[in-house]
Motif scaffolding. Structure first.
Motif, mmCIF file in Angstrom:
data_model
loop_
_atom_site.group_PDB
_atom_site.id
_atom_site.type_symbol
_atom_site.label_atom_id
_atom_site.label_comp_id
_atom_site.label_asym_id
_atom_site.label_seq_id
_atom_site.Cartn_x
_atom_site.Cartn_y
_atom_site.Cartn_z
ATOM 1 N N UNK A 292 0.833 -1.208 0.000
ATOM 2 C CA UNK A 292 0.000 0.000 0.000
ATOM 3 C C UNK A 292 0.866 1.255 0.000
ATOM 4 N N UNK A 293 1.910 1.253 0.819
ATOM 5 C CA UNK A 293 2.797 2.414 0.900
ATOM 6 C C UNK A 293 3.542 2.610 -0.408
ATOM 7 N N UNK A 294 3.980 1.531 -1.034
ATOM 8 C CA UNK A 294 4.665 1.649 -2.319
ATOM 9 C C UNK A 294 3.756 2.278 -3.364
ATOM 10 N N UNK A 295 2.464 1.994 -3.291
ATOM 11 C CA UNK A 295 1.518 2.512 -4.276
ATOM 12 C C UNK A 295 1.049 3.922 -3.953
ATOM 13 N N UNK A 296 0.821 4.202 -2.665
ATOM 14 C CA UNK A 296 0.213 5.469 -2.275
ATOM 15 C C UNK A 296 1.138 6.391 -1.503
ATOM 16 N N UNK A 297 2.342 5.943 -1.194
ATOM 17 C CA UNK A 297 3.224 6.757 -0.381
ATOM 18 C C UNK A 297 2.647 6.935 1.006
ATOM 19 N N UNK A 298 2.914 8.090 1.570
ATOM 20 C CA UNK A 298 2.441 8.373 2.924
ATOM 21 C C UNK A 298 1.230 9.296 2.914
#
Length: 305
Positions: free
Chosen positions: A129-135
């Protein structure tokens, strides 16, 4: 550093889990406040290089896990999305009951209260999820239409009464599961001193350095991210968000490869040690959530890629 005050539960989690749960929530305000500026900037401006890849907007899902206990006892970052939704459901109930109380009383609530939001758990990093949406903010929490507005501001006593009513409704929902969930997060907290975890985390600074991020540890990464996102020009925020999220996800994958099997073993033991309590929750949790949905007009939702 980006660590806002957490929306606390009736019974607090262990300190480490609480502190690390809310890093991404504050980044929302940074990115959202600058989104308009980023959308209207001239892409040809030399100081505004385009992002390598867009940060996709997240969506919500209403699909429950096969075993509802996973909402309470997540062992992976992906399972933590169900926990986020469950926690946020309490916020939704409190927010809706408070607003309804004020509407019935004929007064408006102060506008400084933040709306319900999905809060991530960085003891359970959801790396895909973080790889796709960042923070950035993962998804908008679905909320029912607000009651009719009124020009009269509520007195402090009126506002407090309605807030108490909302908190009581959320507490009534949470009381059936808050203790086993708190006990589980206490178990997760023990991983910070696990030798295999400590060894895996020791490699994190070298990996981040290969991404051009010179920090001593994970907390240093969060401080670095805070500085970069707050100092970046508005048009650069999507790129910064994407780059930082990608670096974190890449470098934490070896750590999660170690921690996830440990969490799975801890959960197996936890379930065996709390058999009666867990069996009861498997029978009662989802019906209780469905009754709350119908009573308060809100829907249990979970962030999704």
């Amino acid at each position: 550093m980006i660590r806002p005050a957490v929306r606390r539960r009736p019974q607090p989690r262990p300190r480490r889990a609480v502190v690390r749960a809310v890093f991404a929530a504050a980044v929302v305000s940074v990115l959202a406040a600058c989104s308009t500026a980023a959308d209207t900037s001239d892409p040809a401006t030399p100081s505004a290089p385009p992002a390598k890849a867009p940060v996709a907007s997240a969506r919500v899902t209403h699909a429950l896990p096969d075993d509802p206990v996973r909402m309470l006892l997540p062992a992976t970052g992906a399972e933590g999305r169900w926990t986020q939704g469950l926690d946020t459901f309490g916020q939704q109930v409190a927010h809706t009951v408070t607003a309804s109380c004020a509407s019935k009383g004929g007064f408006a609530l102060p506008q400084n209260a933040p709306p319900p939001a999905f809060i991530r758990f960085f003891e359970l990093p959801d790396l895909d999820f973080i790889a796709q949406h960042g923070f950035s903010h993962s998804a908008e929490v679905p909320m029912p239409a607000a009651p009719p507005a009124t020009d009269r501001s509520g007195t402090p006593d009126e506002v407090r009464r309605c807030q108490d009513e909302g908190a009581a409704a959320a507490d009534a929902l949470r009381k059936t599961y808050v203790q086993p969930q708190a006990d589980w997060f206490k178990e997760l907290d023990s991983l910070s001193s696990d030798p295999a975890t400590v060894k895996a985390m020791a490699a994190l600074p070298d990996c981040l350095a290969r991404h051009g991020i010179d920090v001593p540890d994970e907390d240093g990464f969060f401080r670095h991210t805070d500085t970069r996102l707050h100092s970046a020009a508005p048009v650069d925020l999507p790129r910064e968000n994407h780059v930082l999220g990608g670096a974190y996800a890449d470098c934490m994958r070896p750590v999660e490869a170690v921690r996830e099997p440990i969490r799975e073993r801890l959960r197996t033991r936890f379930l065996a040690d709390h058999t009666d309590e867990i069996d009861e929750l498997r029978k009662t949790l989802v019906p209780a959530l469905r009754r709350a949905e119908e009573r308060h007009g809100v829907r249990l939702s979970f962030p999704a890629p």
